[in-house]
Write a protein that holds these residues in place. Sequence first.
Motif, PDB file in Angstrom:
ATOM      1  N   UNK A  87       6.749  -6.905  -0.137  1.00 18.56           N
ATOM      2  CA  UNK A  87       6.324  -7.369  -1.465  1.00 18.56           C
ATOM      3  C   UNK A  87       4.823  -7.165  -1.675  1.00 18.56           C
ATOM      4  N   UNK A  88       4.091  -6.955  -0.575  1.00 17.86           N
ATOM      5  CA  UNK A  88       2.652  -6.709  -0.698  1.00 17.86           C
ATOM      6  C   UNK A  88       2.322  -5.229  -0.793  1.00 17.86           C
ATOM      7  N   UNK A  89       3.323  -4.402  -1.038  1.00 14.24           N
ATOM      8  CA  UNK A  89       3.089  -2.965  -1.088  1.00 14.24           C
ATOM      9  C   UNK A  89       3.300  -2.372   0.286  1.00 14.24           C
ATOM     10  N   UNK A  90       3.605  -1.087   0.359  1.00 13.11           N
ATOM     11  CA  UNK A  90       3.859  -0.470   1.657  1.00 13.11           C
ATOM     12  C   UNK A  90       3.734   1.047   1.530  1.00 13.11           C
ATOM     13  N   UNK A  91       3.547   1.682   2.687  1.00 11.36           N
ATOM     14  CA  UNK A  91       3.491   3.139   2.698  1.00 11.36           C
ATOM     15  C   UNK A  91       4.500   3.654   3.693  1.00 11.36           C
ATOM     16  N   UNK A  92       5.221   4.687   3.307  1.00  7.28           N
ATOM     17  CA  UNK A  92       6.236   5.263   4.184  1.00  7.28           C
ATOM     18  C   UNK A  92       5.802   6.654   4.598  1.00  7.28           C
ATOM     19  N   UNK A  93       6.223   7.058   5.810  1.00  2.73           N
ATOM     20  CA  UNK A  93       5.958   8.431   6.251  1.00  2.73           C
ATOM     21  C   UNK A  93       6.741   9.389   5.369  1.00  2.73           C
ATOM     22  N   UNK A  94       6.215  10.612   5.259  1.00  2.93           N
ATOM     23  CA  UNK A  94       6.954  11.619   4.480  1.00  2.93           C
ATOM     24  C   UNK A  94       8.247  11.971   5.212  1.00  2.93           C
ATOM     25  N   UNK A  95       9.263  12.338   4.447  1.00  2.00           N
ATOM     26  CA  UNK A  95      10.520  12.797   5.054  1.00  2.00           C
ATOM     27  C   UNK A  95      10.326  14.195   5.634  1.00  2.00           C
ATOM     28  N   UNK A  96      11.266  14.578   6.502  1.00  2.00           N
ATOM     29  CA  UNK A  96      11.207  15.943   7.025  1.00  2.00           C
ATOM     30  C   UNK A  96      11.766  16.917   6.001  1.00  2.00           C
ATOM     31  N   UNK A  97      11.449  18.187   6.207  1.00  2.16           N
ATOM     32  CA  UNK A  97      11.962  19.263   5.352  1.00  2.16           C
ATOM     33  C   UNK A  97      13.496  19.144   5.203  1.00  2.16           C
ATOM     34  N   UNK A  98      13.992  19.208   3.993  1.00  3.66           N
ATOM     35  CA  UNK A  98      15.443  19.186   3.779  1.00  3.66           C
ATOM     36  C   UNK A  98      16.048  17.790   3.793  1.00  3.66           C
ATOM     37  N   UNK A 113       7.856  -4.466  -7.699  1.00  6.76           N
ATOM     38  CA  UNK A 113       8.415  -3.992  -6.422  1.00  6.76           C
ATOM     39  C   UNK A 113       9.122  -2.657  -6.621  1.00  6.76           C
ATOM     40  N   UNK A 114       9.918  -2.543  -7.670  1.00  3.82           N
ATOM     41  CA  UNK A 114      10.659  -1.293  -7.892  1.00  3.82           C
ATOM     42  C   UNK A 114       9.711  -0.126  -8.199  1.00  3.82           C
ATOM     43  N   UNK A 115       8.640  -0.405  -8.926  1.00  2.00           N
ATOM     44  CA  UNK A 115       7.671   0.672  -9.209  1.00  2.00           C
ATOM     45  C   UNK A 115       6.972   1.106  -7.925  1.00  2.00           C
ATOM     46  N   UNK A 116       6.695   0.141  -7.038  1.00  2.00           N
ATOM     47  CA  UNK A 116       6.057   0.491  -5.760  1.00  2.00           C
ATOM     48  C   UNK A 116       6.994   1.341  -4.914  1.00  2.00           C
ATOM     49  N   UNK A 117       8.278   1.016  -4.949  1.00  2.00           N
ATOM     50  CA  UNK A 117       9.241   1.834  -4.209  1.00  2.00           C
ATOM     51  C   UNK A 117       9.208   3.249  -4.777  1.00  2.00           C
ATOM     52  N   UNK A 118       9.248   3.350  -6.114  1.00  2.00           N
ATOM     53  CA  UNK A 118       9.277   4.683  -6.743  1.00  2.00           C
ATOM     54  C   UNK A 118       8.068   5.522  -6.312  1.00  2.00           C
ATOM     55  N   UNK A 119       6.907   4.856  -6.195  1.00  2.00           N
ATOM     56  CA  UNK A 119       5.676   5.575  -5.809  1.00  2.00           C
ATOM     57  C   UNK A 119       5.778   6.208  -4.438  1.00  2.00           C
ATOM     58  N   UNK A 120       6.615   5.628  -3.573  1.00  2.00           N
ATOM     59  CA  UNK A 120       6.747   6.139  -2.200  1.00  2.00           C
ATOM     60  C   UNK A 120       7.773   7.261  -2.098  1.00  2.00           C
ATOM     61  N   UNK A 121       8.437   7.561  -3.217  1.00  3.78           N
ATOM     62  CA  UNK A 121       9.533   8.522  -3.151  1.00  3.78           C
ATOM     63  C   UNK A 121       9.182   9.840  -3.801  1.00  3.78           C
ATOM     64  N   UNK A 122       9.929  10.877  -3.391  1.00  4.29           N
ATOM     65  CA  UNK A 122       9.832  12.173  -4.067  1.00  4.29           C
ATOM     66  C   UNK A 122      10.950  12.260  -5.089  1.00  4.29           C
ATOM     67  N   UNK A 123      10.741  13.155  -6.036  1.00  7.59           N
ATOM     68  CA  UNK A 123      11.768  13.369  -7.047  1.00  7.59           C
ATOM     69  C   UNK A 123      13.098  13.697  -6.341  1.00  7.59           C
TER      70      UNK A 123
END
Length: 334
Positions: A145-156, A179-189
């Motif tokens: 809930x305090x924000x978070x950063x995720x590692x990038x996914x691997x190719x594919x 929270x949902x906007x923060x999740x979106x920020x960590x994701x790729x299209x």
Amino acid sequence: MSPAASPAAFLQIDEQLARAVRTGLGSRPKMLPPWLFYDQAGSELFEQITELPEYYLTRTERAILERRAGEMIALAAGDGRLRFTELGAGSAEKTRVLMRAALARQNGLVFEAVDVSATALLAARARIEREIPGVKVRLLEMDYTNGFELDACEEGERRLVLYIGSSIGNFEQEEAARILRRVRKQLDEGDGLLLGVDLVKDEAALLAAYDDAAGVTAAFNKNVLVRINRELGADFDLARFNHRAVWNATMSRMEMHLESCAGQRVRFAALDWEVEFSAGETIHTENSYKYRPGDAEAMLAEAGFACAGTWTDQRGWFEGCLGRAEEQGTGNRE
Ligand code: AVI
């Protein structure tokens, strides 16, 4: 009394907890934030709640997953491989259904389990790696809930974030949206977010789910007082507070309160502070929002996800909604 002689001097005070208690019990009406439930005893009580006959949420969501996991996974994966990231993973009990469905399509699966409880995470990893070969569990001990950063996914690889169990329902609308906007920020299209929400239903079923006959939910609610007694040297008398579960139709939420049976004064030694309670006064400890069909899709859309699928049970009591991350605009929303 000198600090050395004070009972408070022996306590290692958690400042965040002390602040939450001072603010919440110093306000009118009195309240305490629901994260205070989840010390070790509270996490164990919550696991017991999920198995109660009255607590339909876990059982209903699991049944939806058991019937529709293949479809959910196929939609989320497209022609790629999936990686799972679960927010508030806890025991990750229901998640195994999705893991097995993913492993039916791909070799191996990375499962990133996010939770504030290290104990819960370690237990989940031991059990999953023992019981589901092919899953590699990575533990991320943090408060998402305090924000978070995720590692990038691997190719594919595509990431599928799991936010199930209607955990979103314990947050106010604005916080849930953040929270949902923060999740979106960590994701790729193209990445996904599977959101599980509890739906509005008849009041009797809701009240029973939050006030079970065996008293486990009452113990879960009162555990907040046990925790404050232990961590802040308070002297709450548990016998002088009653568990109350209330359906607030206007706000579309179940509420939990602790009601003072009598006029009384509680002392917090670690804070050198006292609080008065009048007879019948309550501490509001939790909101659990219940949604209508279409609400989950709307929340996802507002955060930048297109709805790729929605699944419910036969009674229409619970809903899972898969959002696909859309191309992100240039806005600077949090
Ligand atoms: C974790 N959360 C979704 C639960 C709920 O139903 O709001 C917590 C809970 N409170 C009382 N019983 C269970």
